[in-house]
Structure formats: C-alpha cells, structure tokens
Enzyme design. Structure first.
Site, short mmCIF file in Angstrom:
data_model
loop_
_atom_site.label_atom_id
_atom_site.label_comp_id
_atom_site.label_asym_id
_atom_site.label_seq_id
_atom_site.Cartn_x
_atom_site.Cartn_y
_atom_site.Cartn_z
CE1 TYR A 1 34.29 29.55 35.71
CE2 TYR A 1 35.70 31.18 35.32
CZ TYR A 1 34.49 30.66 35.35
OH TYR A 1 33.41 31.66 34.67
CG ASP B 1 40.41 34.73 39.62
OD1 ASP B 1 39.58 35.37 40.37
OD2 ASP B 1 39.77 34.64 38.47
CE LYS C 1 32.03 33.71 41.40
NZ LYS C 1 31.04 33.08 40.65
#
Length: 368
Positions: free
Chosen positions: A47, A132, A177
């Site tokens: 990311y 994460d 999310k």
C-alpha cells in the site's frame, strides 16, 4: 474483531487502543517501536500510504521484501533473508516486519505457510510483526476459513504465553473497509505489549475518535444481527463484483492474480507494454487515464519490482459503470494488441463461413 475471525481468537479490550483511523494507528506504532533511522521490512507490492505512515513523521526507513509473480507474490524465507541482509548492508537496524493481511493491492489472504515463515523469522531475529488486518472482513471465498490472523497463527504454534514473541505481535484494524466507513476515522491498535499499549494510549490524544462517533458505532456494533447480515451481504456483493471484473478482463485478453479478498484486483497488463520497463508502464498508465478515461493504479506506485501490473478497484462503482469500463478496456487492449484483434476477427469470419457453408444456397452456388 473476534467474530470476523470466526471466534478463533479472543481479544482483551484492555489491550486495544482507539485511533483516528488506521493511518494514525500505523504511525503511532512506528513511534512506539522504532527510532528515526530504524527500518521495517515490507513485502512488495505494498500500500503506497505506508511511505507516508512510516516515513514522514516517525522517520522509519522501509526496506522491501521483493516478492515475485512466479509464485503469486507469496512471501518466502529467502525473500525475508534477502531483505534483512539488504538492510544490514545499508547499516539499518531492522525493528520489524509490517504486512497487510489480506493484502492491499493483491487482494489475497496470507497462507499458514507464509505466516509461519514470518513467525520463525521474527523469533530468529527478535523483531516485531505488525499485521495490518483492515481487510479481514472482506474475505469473500470461504470467509470462515480463508483468513488467518497473525494471532491465530501464533496460537496454532502453541507458543507459551511467557515467550517474548507475544509482546512483539501487533495488529492494526479499522472499520473503514469492512463497514465502508472511512470518513468516520475509526482505527485501532491491538498489542500484548503493555508498554506499547501504554505509550499508544497517551499518543492517541493527538488523534482521538470523537465521543459522538464512539456512541454511534457502539450502538451499531451492539446490533449483532445487523452486523452479521451486513458482513454476509457485503462479502456476497464483493464476490459477485470481483467475478464480473475478472471475467470481463478475460474477454479483453487480460488476466488477474487469483484473489479472495479486498476491494480490488491485481491485474497483469505486461503484454500491453511496448518494453519491459517502468517507463513503458508509466506511458501505458497515462494512456489508460487520458485516452480510455479510467483511473487505475500502476504497480510501480505500490513498489512492485515487475513492470506491467496494475491495481483496479471494483467496489466503489455501479455494475453499469463497471460494464462501461470493461468495454473501454477491451477496445483499448485490442488496439494495443493487433494480433489479438486479428485472431478475434478470424474467429468471427470462421463462424460466418461455417454457417454459410451449411446453407443450401451455398451448395447450389459454390462461387458465392
């Protein structure tokens, strides 16, 4: 968090720290675990926001763990060791490994083998693991078994609770999310390390979740029937939308990395490059933006070391818009690949001739 993980892992609320989103959570963890100039290892592609979260204020250096398309970008022991040696060569003190599980941008959940590699690596080097897991609730293929949290992986190893490895395992999570609530800025850190929890709690004063937001979300999350139905329906829709994208790209002669989670696909457009370089990837990306009118992310922005891979998001548009996008990509891919267009035209002509040859008029008048 426990329900998303099939209740295979129990979480102690006293070990959880709320932050204003996962960005703040990642940055806070870096302040707690590393000094400026220390390094964290990250598997590629990763990311792009981690460059901001780790480097801008904490001053942490990122050393890539280069993963390859030859094995689906899976983490290997050799890749971990190579990254560690690279850090040593650069005179960087490695403090840990940061992973996204499921991966952004790959859309894949980590395997037991990969997690075991990380655990063994962490034990041997005595470094931290930051996992994460903000996409953990988006796993849409066999959701009860496909996602394995780092906590579950450690528990499966039957590692004694007195082992200091437990104090070096940290989870980042968010509602952005799984519940489509990025604007609410609700993130969290979970750690068995009391010193980390204490320091992170103090630092969270600089990025608090408002009382109004906490009250609203506590009411929402306490409705277990709603949250369970929402998660189930969300996974169902993500699976359907992902299948639409993959099948549409396949018609255009473009394949995707096999995935089972996330809001995006990792798409292979290497055959559309004029050369196997990142300059060619950038030129292709510009064409797709300015000529095709689609916004996708080039692999180089995610630090992929192989040119020609792109991330395409599928969850933030309607099905009708996705169909329009796929048609545009198909036309563009054909214009970039004349051979494919020729083969398709030959197929159409072949079908036409076959149909014509079976008609009685053709038999009576061969010259036609």
């Amino acid at each position: 968090m426990a329900r998303i993980r099939g209740n295979k892992v129990k979480f102690d609320p006293n070990k959880l720290v709320l932050t204003a989103g996962s960005t703040a959570a990642n940055e806070t963890l870096m302040f707690c675990l590393a000094d400026p100039g220390d390094a964290f290892l990250l598997p590629t592609p990763y990311y792009p926001g981690f460059d901001r979260d780790l480097k801008w204020r904490p001053g942490v250096e990122i050393v890539p763990i280069h993963c390859s398309s030859s094995n689906g970008f899976r983490i290997t022991i050799s890749a971990l060791e190579n990254a560690y040696q690279q850090a040593q060569t650069l005179n960087l003190k490695v403090k840990g490994v940061l992973i996204t599980n499921p991966s952004n941008p790959l859309g894949t959940a980590m395997t037991h083998q990969e997690l075991n590699h990380l655990i063994n690596f962490s034990k041997s080097k005595r470094i931290h693991i930051v996992s994460d897991e903000i996409y953990s609730g988006t796993v849409f293929d066999s959701p009860s078994s496909s996602f394995i949290s780092i906590m579950e992986a450690v528990m499966d190893r039957n590692i004694d609770e007195s082992d200091d490895l437990w104090s070096r395992i940290h989870i980042v999570y968010s509602l952005s999310k799984d519940f489509s609530m990025p604007g609410f800025r609700v993130g969290m850190i979970y750690s068995n390390n009391e010193r980390v929890v204490s320091a992170a709690t103090k630092m969270s004063s600089f990025g608090l979740v408002s009382s109004q937001t906490q009250y609203l979300l506590s009411r929402m999350l306490s409705d277990k029937k709603f949250t369970c139905n929402y998660m189930k329906e969300n996974r169902k829709r993500l699976r359907k939308r992902k299948e639409m994208l993959v099948s549409g790209l396949k018609v255009a002669g473009i394949r995707c990395l096999k995935s089972n989670a996330g809001l995006f696909c990792w798409v292979d457009m290497r055959h559309l490059l004029v050369s196997n370089t990142f300059e060619a990837e950038k030129e292709l990306w510009k064409k797709i933006i300015f000529e095709v009118g689609l916004n996708i992310s080039p692999g180089s922005s995610c630090h992929c070391n192989e040119p020609g891979w792109f991330r395409i998001c599928f969850a933030n548009i309607t099905e009708e818009t996705l169909q329009v996008a796929l048609q545009r990509i198909k036309v563009f891919a054909q214009s970039c690949n004349p051979q494919m267009l020729l083969l398709q035209r030959r197929s159409i002509i072949g079908k036409w001739i076959s149909k014509l040859s079976s008609s009685s008029s053709y038999d009576q008048e061969p010259d036609r």
